[in-house]
Scaffold this motif. Structure first.
Motif, short mmCIF file in Angstrom:
data_model
loop_
_atom_site.label_atom_id
_atom_site.label_comp_id
_atom_site.label_asym_id
_atom_site.label_seq_id
_atom_site.Cartn_x
_atom_site.Cartn_y
_atom_site.Cartn_z
N GLY A 249 0.78 -1.05 0.05
CA GLY A 249 -0.04 0.09 -0.04
C GLY A 249 0.71 1.31 0.03
O GLY A 249 0.26 2.52 0.11
N LEU A 250 1.99 1.01 -0.11
CA LEU A 250 2.70 2.39 -0.05
C LEU A 250 3.41 2.92 -1.38
O LEU A 250 4.40 3.56 -1.31
CB LEU A 250 4.00 2.00 0.93
N ASP A 251 3.26 2.10 -2.44
CA ASP A 251 3.97 2.57 -3.75
C ASP A 251 3.82 4.28 -3.91
O ASP A 251 4.97 4.73 -4.22
CB ASP A 251 3.19 1.93 -5.01
N ILE A 252 2.63 4.81 -3.75
CA ILE A 252 2.59 6.16 -4.19
C ILE A 252 3.16 6.98 -2.82
O ILE A 252 3.94 8.07 -3.10
CB ILE A 252 1.04 6.65 -4.21
N VAL A 253 2.86 6.47 -1.54
CA VAL A 253 3.42 7.08 -0.41
C VAL A 253 5.11 7.40 -0.54
O VAL A 253 5.46 8.39 -0.36
CB VAL A 253 3.03 6.58 0.83
N ARG A 254 5.80 6.21 -1.07
CA ARG A 254 7.13 6.36 -0.94
C ARG A 254 7.81 7.32 -1.69
O ARG A 254 8.58 8.35 -1.79
CB ARG A 254 7.63 4.99 -1.46
N ARG A 255 6.95 7.52 -3.33
CA ARG A 255 7.21 8.63 -4.01
C ARG A 255 7.04 9.95 -3.61
O ARG A 255 8.03 10.95 -3.64
CB ARG A 255 6.47 8.69 -5.32
N ILE A 256 6.07 10.17 -2.62
CA ILE A 256 5.46 11.67 -2.20
C ILE A 256 6.83 11.84 -1.20
O ILE A 256 7.41 12.87 -1.05
CB ILE A 256 4.31 11.63 -1.37
N LEU A 257 7.26 10.70 -0.35
CA LEU A 257 8.16 11.29 0.66
C LEU A 257 9.60 11.49 -0.08
O LEU A 257 10.47 12.46 0.71
CB LEU A 257 8.40 9.86 1.61
N ARG A 258 9.81 10.81 -0.91
CA ARG A 258 11.00 11.30 -1.87
C ARG A 258 11.05 12.41 -2.59
O ARG A 258 12.09 12.98 -2.57
CB ARG A 258 11.38 9.96 -2.93
N GLU A 259 9.78 12.84 -3.04
CA GLU A 259 9.79 14.06 -3.78
C GLU A 259 9.46 15.41 -3.11
O GLU A 259 9.47 16.57 -3.70
CB GLU A 259 8.83 13.85 -5.05
N ALA A 260 8.66 15.22 -2.06
CA ALA A 260 7.74 16.51 -1.39
C ALA A 260 8.73 17.51 -0.93
O ALA A 260 8.37 18.73 -1.33
CB ALA A 260 7.01 16.06 0.01
N SER A 277 -2.41 1.03 6.41
CA SER A 277 -0.97 0.72 6.05
C SER A 277 -0.01 1.27 6.88
O SER A 277 1.25 1.59 6.75
CB SER A 277 -0.81 1.10 4.49
N ASP A 278 -0.24 2.04 7.91
CA ASP A 278 0.46 2.60 9.00
C ASP A 278 1.48 1.72 9.31
O ASP A 278 2.75 2.08 9.59
CB ASP A 278 -0.41 3.52 10.08
N HIS A 279 1.21 0.28 9.64
CA HIS A 279 1.85 -0.51 10.35
C HIS A 279 3.16 -0.87 9.00
O HIS A 279 4.23 -0.94 9.52
CB HIS A 279 1.39 -1.71 10.89
N HIS A 280 2.77 -0.97 7.74
CA HIS A 280 3.72 -1.03 6.81
C HIS A 280 4.78 0.03 6.95
O HIS A 280 6.22 -0.39 6.54
CB HIS A 280 2.98 -1.23 5.50
N LEU A 281 4.50 1.19 6.83
CA LEU A 281 5.21 2.34 6.69
C LEU A 281 6.33 2.44 8.05
O LEU A 281 7.28 2.69 7.74
CB LEU A 281 4.33 3.81 6.73
N GLU A 282 5.77 2.06 9.23
CA GLU A 282 6.81 2.00 10.13
C GLU A 282 7.82 0.98 10.16
O GLU A 282 8.86 1.14 10.45
CB GLU A 282 5.78 1.88 11.41
N ALA A 283 7.16 -0.21 9.56
CA ALA A 283 8.19 -1.26 9.41
C ALA A 283 9.24 -0.84 8.03
O ALA A 283 10.47 -1.27 8.62
CB ALA A 283 7.28 -2.35 8.87
N VAL A 284 8.67 -0.18 7.37
CA VAL A 284 9.68 0.32 6.10
C VAL A 284 10.65 1.43 6.69
O VAL A 284 11.95 1.27 6.23
CB VAL A 284 8.99 0.61 4.93
N PHE A 285 10.30 2.30 7.37
CA PHE A 285 11.07 3.45 7.68
C PHE A 285 11.07 3.30 9.43
O PHE A 285 10.60 4.42 9.84
CB PHE A 285 10.46 4.75 7.24
N PRO A 286 11.55 2.29 10.04
CA PRO A 286 11.52 2.65 11.33
C PRO A 286 12.30 3.64 12.39
O PRO A 286 11.92 3.98 13.41
CB PRO A 286 12.32 1.06 11.96
N GLU A 287 13.33 4.12 11.41
CA GLU A 287 14.15 5.38 12.07
C GLU A 287 13.38 6.66 11.69
O GLU A 287 14.00 7.62 12.45
CB GLU A 287 15.57 5.25 11.19
#
Length: 318
Positions: A249-260, A277-287
């Motif tokens: 569920g993070l394909d678009i969110v990753r792009r936003i975080l990279r380009e914003a 998809s909040d738990h996916h986001l925290e797992a991908v970017f724990p820092e």
């Protein structure tokens, strides 16, 4: 021999619309009947209501063009045959097609504001409405943001409601879908905000070169593949382009975080809704120190990051 009673599990929709209309006299009659049928049908409520009764209230008041805060005395009002027929037809359509009620009515309320909607856009329901109603004061306590971007705008509800609540700001509504932008432009005209709000066809930031904003708000596609395949029938009427965003569920969110950051002022804020998809986001970017927001009226999965935080974690988003 005693006469057998009708089966309580049988819907009254086996009767004709004409027969049903003849038996429903007052607004109270229609409310009670609609709620009973919705409960029996086992509908899903996730587009502005939370129960069969709330859905019945929304349908009947919407069909009669009555406000939510109408005087309760109107419950005993007798309805015209045409009004009763309209309510019966809407109840039947809601149950038999599983189309969400706002599509049937052509309207949804968001942040206290009515918006035109149809199957070209998602139905407004984001908890971000509370932030708009409070003027994003947690980040802009002294003066509101001058320039706001509503990214993946759909109907334009977030950006237009922001413009209405903050009458000094300028707002861009960006979406990749020309069909969604057509609805957004209808809502710009409906609320007479064309002098401060513009709709831009853009694949995320691609069509916004040279534009910077104090506030970027986005309710992008964020449904993961598992949730997408198990969603109730009501959600299948919404545009798939606005829902699904890959395995996690993070394909678009990753792009936003990279380009914003390239489009955010140095003291700006990015607010994104990612829902379940909040738990996916925290797992991908724990820092990353995502600030998860809480809402009085419920809702989850909305985070905020400042421009400085995006700078600090740019390597993670690259």
């Amino acid at each position: 021999m005693a006469e057998s009673l009708p089966d309580a599990s049988t819907s009254t929709l086996v009767l004709s619309d004409e027969a049903l209309s003849e038996g429903l006299i007052t607004l109270r009659d229609c409310l009670r009947w609609a709620a009973s049928e919705f409960h029996l049908a086992g509908l899903h409520y996730g587009h502005g209501t939370a129960s069969a009764w709330d859905e019945a209230v929304a349908l009947t008041l919407g069909a009669l063009h009555l406000p939510w805060n109408v005087d309760p005395a109107v419950l005993e009002a007798r309805l015209l045959p045409m009004e009763r027929s309209r309510i019966v037809a809407l109840v039947r359509a809601r149950i038999e097609t599983r189309r969400p009620l706002p599509y049937l009515l052509g309207e949804a309320f968001f942040a206290g504001v009515p918006f035109s909607v149809d199957e070209r856009v998602l139905i407004p329901r984001s908890p971000v409405a509370e932030l708009i109603e409070h003027g994003f004061a947690a980040w802009f306590p002294d003066e509101p943001p001058a320039r706001v971007l509503d990214l993946c705008t759909g109907s334009g509800c977030i950006g237009i409601a922001t413009a209405l609540h903050l009458p000094t700001c300028e707002v861009d509504l960006a979406d990749i879908s020309p069909e969604a932008l057509a609805v957004a432009r209808q809502n710009i005209t409906r609320h007479d905000v064309g002098e401060r709000v513009r709709a831009v066809e853009s694949d995320l930031f691609a069509g916004l070169e040279g534009r910077r904003f104090e506030l970027i708000v986005s309710n992008p596609p964020y449904v993961d593949s598992r949730d997408l395949t198990t969603m109730p029938a009501e959600f299948r009427h919404e545009p798939a382009l606005a829902l699904g965003a890959g395995q996690d569920g993070l394909d678009i969110v990753r792009r936003i975080l990279r380009e914003a950051r390239d489009h955010l002022s140095d003291d700006g804020v990015l607010i994104i809704e990612v829902g379940n998809s909040d738990h996916h986001l925290e797992a991908v970017f724990p820092e990353v120190p995502f600030l998860w927001l809480e809402f009085e009226r419920g809702g989850q999965g909305v985070f905020a990051l400042t421009a400085a935080e995006l700078d600090a974690h740019a390597a993670s988003f690259a």
